[in-house]
Motif scaffolding. Structure first.
Motif, PDB file in Angstrom:
ATOM      1  N   ARG A   8       0.818  -1.211   0.000  1.00 15.24           N
ATOM      2  CA  ARG A   8       0.000   0.000   0.000  1.00 15.24           C
ATOM      3  C   ARG A   8       0.857   1.269   0.000  1.00 15.24           C
ATOM      4  NH1 ARG A   8      -2.963  -3.767   3.186  1.00 15.24           N
ATOM      5  NH2 ARG A   8      -4.980  -4.197   2.182  1.00 15.24           N
ATOM      6  N   LEU A   9       2.032   1.202   0.640  1.00 16.24           N
ATOM      7  CA  LEU A   9       2.938   2.346   0.557  1.00 16.24           C
ATOM      8  C   LEU A   9       3.354   2.598  -0.883  1.00 16.24           C
ATOM      9  CD1 LEU A   9       5.263   1.856   3.668  1.00 16.24           C
ATOM     10  CD2 LEU A   9       3.630   3.717   3.295  1.00 16.24           C
ATOM     11  N   ASP A  10       3.516   1.535  -1.643  1.00 17.18           N
ATOM     12  CA  ASP A  10       3.866   1.689  -3.055  1.00 17.18           C
ATOM     13  C   ASP A  10       2.775   2.420  -3.832  1.00 17.18           C
ATOM     14  OD1 ASP A  10       6.283   0.434  -2.741  1.00 17.18           O
ATOM     15  OD2 ASP A  10       5.598  -1.527  -3.475  1.00 17.18           O
ATOM     16  N   ARG A  11       1.534   2.353  -3.347  1.00 19.22           N
ATOM     17  CA  ARG A  11       0.426   3.007  -4.049  1.00 19.22           C
ATOM     18  C   ARG A  11       0.362   4.502  -3.763  1.00 19.22           C
ATOM     19  NH1 ARG A  11      -4.066  -1.337  -2.039  1.00 19.22           N
ATOM     20  NH2 ARG A  11      -3.002  -3.227  -2.797  1.00 19.22           N
ATOM     21  N   ILE A  12       0.972   4.943  -2.646  1.00 14.22           N
ATOM     22  CA  ILE A  12       0.895   6.377  -2.317  1.00 14.22           C
ATOM     23  C   ILE A  12       2.190   7.107  -2.656  1.00 14.22           C
ATOM     24  CG2 ILE A  12      -0.835   5.974  -0.543  1.00 14.22           C
ATOM     25  CD1 ILE A  12       1.423   6.549   1.545  1.00 14.22           C
ATOM     26  N   GLY A  13       3.173   6.388  -3.188  1.00 13.61           N
ATOM     27  CA  GLY A  13       4.436   6.993  -3.587  1.00 13.61           C
ATOM     28  C   GLY A  13       5.001   6.277  -4.793  1.00 13.61           C
ATOM     29  N   THR A  14       6.197   6.686  -5.197  1.00 13.04           N
ATOM     30  CA  THR A  14       6.883   6.065  -6.330  1.00 13.04           C
ATOM     31  C   THR A  14       8.342   5.869  -5.951  1.00 13.04           C
ATOM     32  OG1 THR A  14       5.419   7.195  -7.903  1.00 13.04           O
ATOM     33  CG2 THR A  14       7.473   6.265  -8.774  1.00 13.04           C
ATOM     34  N   ASP A  15       8.775   4.613  -5.956  1.00 19.86           N
ATOM     35  CA  ASP A  15      10.174   4.296  -5.641  1.00 19.86           C
ATOM     36  C   ASP A  15      10.618   4.907  -4.317  1.00 19.86           C
ATOM     37  OD1 ASP A  15      10.395   2.859  -8.035  1.00 19.86           O
ATOM     38  OD2 ASP A  15      10.999   4.648  -9.149  1.00 19.86           O
ATOM     39  N   GLY A  16       9.740   4.849  -3.341  1.00 23.20           N
ATOM     40  CA  GLY A  16      10.091   5.329  -2.013  1.00 23.20           C
ATOM     41  C   GLY A  16       9.978   6.822  -1.806  1.00 23.20           C
ATOM     42  N   ARG A  17       9.565   7.548  -2.829  1.00 23.45           N
ATOM     43  CA  ARG A  17       9.377   8.996  -2.694  1.00 23.45           C
ATOM     44  C   ARG A  17       7.901   9.338  -2.890  1.00 23.45           C
ATOM     45  NH1 ARG A  17      14.554  12.459  -4.901  1.00 23.45           N
ATOM     46  NH2 ARG A  17      16.051  11.567  -3.409  1.00 23.45           N
TER      47      ARG A  17
END
Length: 260
Positions: A8-17
């Motif tokens: 889910r973190l991948d859905r709110i950011g891109t490549d950790g940013r």
């Protein structure tokens, strides 16, 4: 960190940013410019490259058809500018309500140093406890705010983001200290990704200078609201912010890229 939180973190950011545009201000300020036709604003900022948008749960039906595949965060507490204490944030939603609203993450605001800090700490502990059961990421918006508190003091801000980690959040958002050197003390105070809050609108160049400074200090991104959604061209302003955060551009390059 569980696989659900990571996904889910991948859905709110891109490549950790992360470039997030919060638009929960309607409950605080009312239907201000940029939020009256929030559908058009959501469409504009996500076309401009925002990784995610953030609203209160009741706006979810207006978000999903217009977010162009971006992530969605539901904010779980609030206050109003007409109430007795704007720092006194009260719960407006739950993790399960956010899941039903199609959220990829939840967020909660804590004013560290305010008279209502104890209750907000309890709110954050409750939210992180429940979110962990569902693999739902928690963005803790931890600010240095209260009587006699310097809201840009890097030591206060460092305490705020460390508080977020100690309480079990996955991402910490806080204000900018004013320069990259002092903001390093903030980002180094926690192992969590730290994203910079936008604050009051300052203009294109000043906003991007702050973004550049935060990224140079080790921030993982930004969460900027009014400077973006109340801009004459929200799509272009988002594109400029994204150029700094995701493409590591200079302020001048970002302004040129966005034609601002």
């Amino acid at each position: 960190m569980t696989v659900g939180v990571t996904a889910r973190l991948d859905r709110i950011g891109t490549d950790g940013r992360i470039v997030n545009v919060p638009m929960d201000h309607g409950i605080t300020l009312g239907a201000v410019d940029g939020l009256r036709r929030i559908e058009a604003t959501i469409d504009a900022v996500t076309r401009g490259g925002a990784d995610s948008v953030l609203t209160q749960k009741g706006i979810a039906p207006r978000v999903h058809p217009n977010k162009n595949g971006a992530g969605y965060i539901v904010h779980l507490n609030a206050s109003t500018t007409t109430g007795p204490d704007t720092n006194d944030k009260r719960l407006t939603g739950t993790v399960t309500e956010a899941i039903r609203a199609g959220a990829d993450a939840v967020s909660l605001h804590v004013n560290v140093g305010s008279d209502s800090e104890p209750q907000q700490l309890e709110q954050l502990a409750q939210v992180t406890r429940t979110a962990a059961e569902y693999g739902m990421p928690v963005l803790a918006m931890t600010y240095a705010r209260g009587p006699g508190v310097d809201e840009s003091d890097p030591e206060r801000l460092a305490h705020a983001v460390r508080l977020a980690e100690e309480a079990g959040a996955d991402v910490a958002k806080t204000a900018y200290s004013g320069d990259a050197a002092s903001y390093e003390r903030v980002t180094e105070a926690t192992s969590l990704p730290v994203i910079m809050a936008g604050g009051d609108p300052e203009g294109n160049e000043a906003t991007l200078e702050n973004v550049r400074g935060a990224m140079d200090a080790g921030a993982a991104g930004v969460s900027i609201g009014r400077t973006v959604f109340q801009h004459d061209d929200p799509e272009a302003m988002t594109r400029a912010v994204t150029a700094v955060v995701h493409d590591d551009r200079s302020v001048d390059d970002a302004l040129d890229r966005a034609e601002l």
